[in-house]
Write a protein that holds these residues in place. Structure first.
Motif, PDB file in Angstrom:
ATOM      1  N   VAL A  52      40.036  46.844  38.036  1.00 20.52           N
ATOM      2  CA  VAL A  52      41.328  46.650  37.379  1.00 20.52           C
ATOM      3  C   VAL A  52      41.153  46.674  35.860  1.00 20.52           C
ATOM      4  CG1 VAL A  52      42.261  45.313  39.308  1.00 20.52           C
ATOM      5  CG2 VAL A  52      41.119  44.133  37.437  1.00 20.52           C
ATOM      6  N   VAL A 133      46.249  52.509  35.434  1.00 19.50           N
ATOM      7  CA  VAL A 133      46.206  52.352  36.885  1.00 19.50           C
ATOM      8  C   VAL A 133      46.282  53.747  37.491  1.00 19.50           C
ATOM      9  CG1 VAL A 133      47.460  51.459  38.886  1.00 19.50           C
ATOM     10  CG2 VAL A 133      47.193  50.043  36.830  1.00 19.50           C
ATOM     11  N   SER A 175      45.885  48.276  40.178  1.00 20.98           N
ATOM     12  CA  SER A 175      46.581  47.151  39.528  1.00 20.98           C
ATOM     13  C   SER A 175      46.084  45.864  40.158  1.00 20.98           C
ATOM     14  CB  SER A 175      48.096  47.300  39.690  1.00 20.98           C
ATOM     15  OG  SER A 175      48.425  47.301  41.070  1.00 20.98           O
TER      16      SER A 175
END
Length: 181
Positions: A52, A133, A175
């Motif tokens: 992430v 992302v 994410s």
């Protein structure tokens, strides 16, 4: 038939001058030795289940000598996607120059790798908080045996998570919440 590692090749030749009988040379034998190893690079997230933005990543590079001869003077280099990583920490005496980490035989573990031995190197970093992302990070390490010999082959690491041999390590930015490491 192709020679394989461990084969013993023996050769002898005969020569003569016109009118003379053949004279045989002494036999010459050569053992065929081939460097055999597994060279892998994998990635794992640190403190999260996914890769992430702002999260930690660890690259783990492994060299396992699967052959019968010692691997000598090993050099490993790893060009990093430096624009997507920050706070880079390198294990085992690796040196970051620009965007590339290099380990060489000044590290005793890479001076010689005995048959059956595994050497593991690692890089820890934080994924840039601005990473998108869905963005894919590809990364591949390289290894050369016989340090200082630019004619020795350059080997590519393999991502052991895929069935493709010699492919780069791939990870997908997803994410999620990041925890600093």
């Amino acid at each position: 038939e192709d020679a394989q590692a461990g084969d013993l090749l023996t050769n002898q030749f005969a020569a003569r001058e016109t009118g003379d009988s053949f004279t045989l040379s002494p036999e010459v034998s050569l053992n065929i030795e081939v460097d055999q190893f597994n060279f892998t690079k994998r990635a794992r997230p640190i403190l999260t289940d996914d890769f992430v933005p702002g999260g930690g990543i660890e690259y783990i590079i492994s060299i396992t000598n699967t052959g019968s001869s010692v691997l000598q003077s090993v050099i490993v280099s790893d060009p990093l996607p430096i624009d997507l990583l920050e706070d880079i920490r390198i294990s085992d005496g690796g040196v970051l120059t620009g965007a590339e980490v290099t380990w060489d035989s000044s590290n005793p573990a890479l001076e010689s790798i005995a048959p059956g031995q595994t050497v593991t190197l690692s890089i820890r970093a934080q994924i840039n908080a601005q990473a998108r992302v869905g963005q894919e990070l590809l990364n591949q390490a390289f290894m050369r045996l016989s340090a200082g010999d630019p004619s020795s082959p350059l080997y590519q690491s393999d991502d052991p998570e895929t069935p493709v041999i010699g492919d780069p390590t791939r990870l997908l930015i997803s994410s999620g919440a990041a925890l600093n490491f």
